[in-house]
Design a protein around this motif. Sequence first.
Motif, PDB file in Angstrom:
ATOM      1  N   THR A  53       0.828  -1.091  -0.026  1.00 43.38           N
ATOM      2  CA  THR A  53       0.212  -0.083   0.012  1.00 43.38           C
ATOM      3  C   THR A  53       0.844   1.249  -0.118  1.00 43.38           C
ATOM      4  O   THR A  53       1.850   1.217   0.857  1.00 43.38           O
ATOM      5  CB  THR A  53      -1.054   0.031   1.233  1.00 43.38           C
ATOM      6  OG1 THR A  53      -1.906  -1.201   1.317  1.00 43.38           O
ATOM      7  CG2 THR A  53      -1.761   1.192   1.310  1.00 43.38           C
ATOM      8  N   PRO A  54       0.467   2.338  -0.729  1.00 39.60           N
ATOM      9  CA  PRO A  54       1.403   3.448  -0.820  1.00 39.60           C
ATOM     10  C   PRO A  54       1.519   3.976   0.408  1.00 39.60           C
ATOM     11  O   PRO A  54       0.651   3.986   1.499  1.00 39.60           O
ATOM     12  CB  PRO A  54       0.712   4.473  -1.825  1.00 39.60           C
ATOM     13  CG  PRO A  54      -0.146   3.541  -2.679  1.00 39.60           C
ATOM     14  CD  PRO A  54      -0.481   2.306  -1.721  1.00 39.60           C
ATOM     15  N   MET A  55       2.844   4.748   0.659  1.00 39.85           N
ATOM     16  CA  MET A  55       3.058   5.302   2.187  1.00 39.85           C
ATOM     17  C   MET A  55       1.929   6.371   2.418  1.00 39.85           C
ATOM     18  O   MET A  55       1.669   6.568   3.506  1.00 39.85           O
ATOM     19  CB  MET A  55       4.498   5.641   2.135  1.00 39.85           C
ATOM     20  CG  MET A  55       5.442   4.871   2.552  1.00 39.85           C
ATOM     21  SD  MET A  55       7.053   5.456   3.144  1.00 39.85           S
ATOM     22  CE  MET A  55       7.539   6.379   1.619  1.00 39.85           C
ATOM     23  N   LEU A  87      -5.982   7.699  -6.305  1.00 34.13           N
ATOM     24  CA  LEU A  87      -5.134   6.850  -4.979  1.00 34.13           C
ATOM     25  C   LEU A  87      -6.318   6.706  -3.793  1.00 34.13           C
ATOM     26  O   LEU A  87      -6.284   5.717  -3.412  1.00 34.13           O
ATOM     27  CB  LEU A  87      -3.977   7.241  -4.712  1.00 34.13           C
ATOM     28  CG  LEU A  87      -3.056   6.429  -3.992  1.00 34.13           C
ATOM     29  CD1 LEU A  87      -2.656   5.110  -4.867  1.00 34.13           C
ATOM     30  CD2 LEU A  87      -1.740   6.983  -3.648  1.00 34.13           C
ATOM     31  N   LEU A  88      -6.658   7.865  -3.324  1.00 32.79           N
ATOM     32  CA  LEU A  88      -7.542   8.108  -2.190  1.00 32.79           C
ATOM     33  C   LEU A  88      -8.681   7.253  -2.443  1.00 32.79           C
ATOM     34  O   LEU A  88      -9.194   6.582  -1.545  1.00 32.79           O
ATOM     35  CB  LEU A  88      -7.659   9.353  -1.735  1.00 32.79           C
ATOM     36  CG  LEU A  88      -6.549  10.213  -1.361  1.00 32.79           C
ATOM     37  CD1 LEU A  88      -6.782  11.493  -0.739  1.00 32.79           C
ATOM     38  CD2 LEU A  88      -5.732   9.478  -0.170  1.00 32.79           C
ATOM     39  N   ASP A  89      -9.360   7.641  -3.460  1.00 32.91           N
ATOM     40  CA  ASP A  89     -10.778   6.732  -3.793  1.00 32.91           C
ATOM     41  C   ASP A  89     -10.593   5.315  -4.127  1.00 32.91           C
ATOM     42  O   ASP A  89     -11.478   4.529  -3.583  1.00 32.91           O
ATOM     43  CB  ASP A  89     -10.999   7.346  -5.209  1.00 32.91           C
ATOM     44  CG  ASP A  89     -11.741   8.691  -5.297  1.00 32.91           C
ATOM     45  OD1 ASP A  89     -11.966   9.271  -4.002  1.00 32.91           O
ATOM     46  OD2 ASP A  89     -11.765   9.496  -6.125  1.00 32.91           O
ATOM     47  N   ALA A  90      -9.117   4.723  -4.307  1.00 32.01           N
ATOM     48  CA  ALA A  90      -9.146   3.519  -4.696  1.00 32.01           C
ATOM     49  C   ALA A  90      -8.720   2.659  -3.236  1.00 32.01           C
ATOM     50  O   ALA A  90      -8.670   1.292  -3.245  1.00 32.01           O
ATOM     51  CB  ALA A  90      -7.706   3.154  -5.658  1.00 32.01           C
ATOM     52  N   HIS A  91      -8.547   3.213  -2.146  1.00 31.45           N
ATOM     53  CA  HIS A  91      -8.226   2.581  -0.880  1.00 31.45           C
ATOM     54  C   HIS A  91      -9.258   2.908   0.148  1.00 31.45           C
ATOM     55  O   HIS A  91      -9.891   4.004   0.189  1.00 31.45           O
ATOM     56  CB  HIS A  91      -6.878   3.141  -0.335  1.00 31.45           C
ATOM     57  CG  HIS A  91      -5.724   2.508  -1.051  1.00 31.45           C
ATOM     58  ND1 HIS A  91      -5.286   3.109  -2.333  1.00 31.45           N
ATOM     59  CD2 HIS A  91      -4.941   1.456  -1.048  1.00 31.45           C
ATOM     60  CE1 HIS A  91      -4.346   2.536  -2.949  1.00 31.45           C
ATOM     61  NE2 HIS A  91      -4.159   1.494  -2.053  1.00 31.45           N
TER      62      HIS A  91
END
Length: 262
Positions: A53-55, A87-91
């Motif tokens: 998961t991205p930092m 990115l935020l929407d995908a997590h």
Amino acid sequence: MSDESRPSPADTPADVRPDTRTNTRTAAVIPAAGRGVRLGPGAPKALRALGGTPMLIHAVRAMAASRGVSLVVVVAPPDGAAEVRSLLDAHALPERTDFLVVPGGGTRQESVRLGLEALPSEYDIVLVHDAARPLVPVDTVDAVIEAVRDGAPAVVPALPLADTVKQVEPAAVPGEPEPVVATPERARLRAVQTPQGFDRGTLVRAHGTVTDNVTDDASMVEQLGLAVVVVPGHEEAFKVTRPLDLVLAEAVLARRRLNDGF
């Protein structure tokens, strides 16, 4: 999540309602516009994967884990705001916290200022958190917020130093020997972490007054002559700057998943 989509207080479980002891509201600003060249070539540092998961997502979740934080503002690379929004929407992120993405500037200081300018007027306390500190525990976040609520204009989490520190005269050529100038008293030194917490008016004033490019926001408040106080930091709130830091962060995350179901 928009305000219209939030559940009403009556429908919200008591353990996830905002703290009603005061009328203050807290927002977190995460500057994530830097490239992070010391980690090597590749994606910007905040978008590097940690445990798959991205930092940046870890850092956002760390802020949103606090019941005191109701808005997280991510300051993206100037040309990367759309990518960060996706990115935020995908997590999966906590539904009780709102999220906002704004384009950043050429320096960290400018990016924090742009994040501040994006905050709605009802937020009185502002946290500024490094995207490269993805594993800060929620207890540390809460301690910073509580100290600002208690009246401190600026609060930093910090740890005592384990190593002796030397003040040196920097070498003219990198890698050459450097003369020692002094040995500061270690007991009086602290290694500062984030999130740093501020009374909003104080931080806005600092960004409107201090023009030098500084390494942290608390030092800007110091230049105003105002008090900055320290609360205990945490060893897991270290900054991921070099490849070895990423290895350590992976180990911490693996231990959390094993022991705590993180």
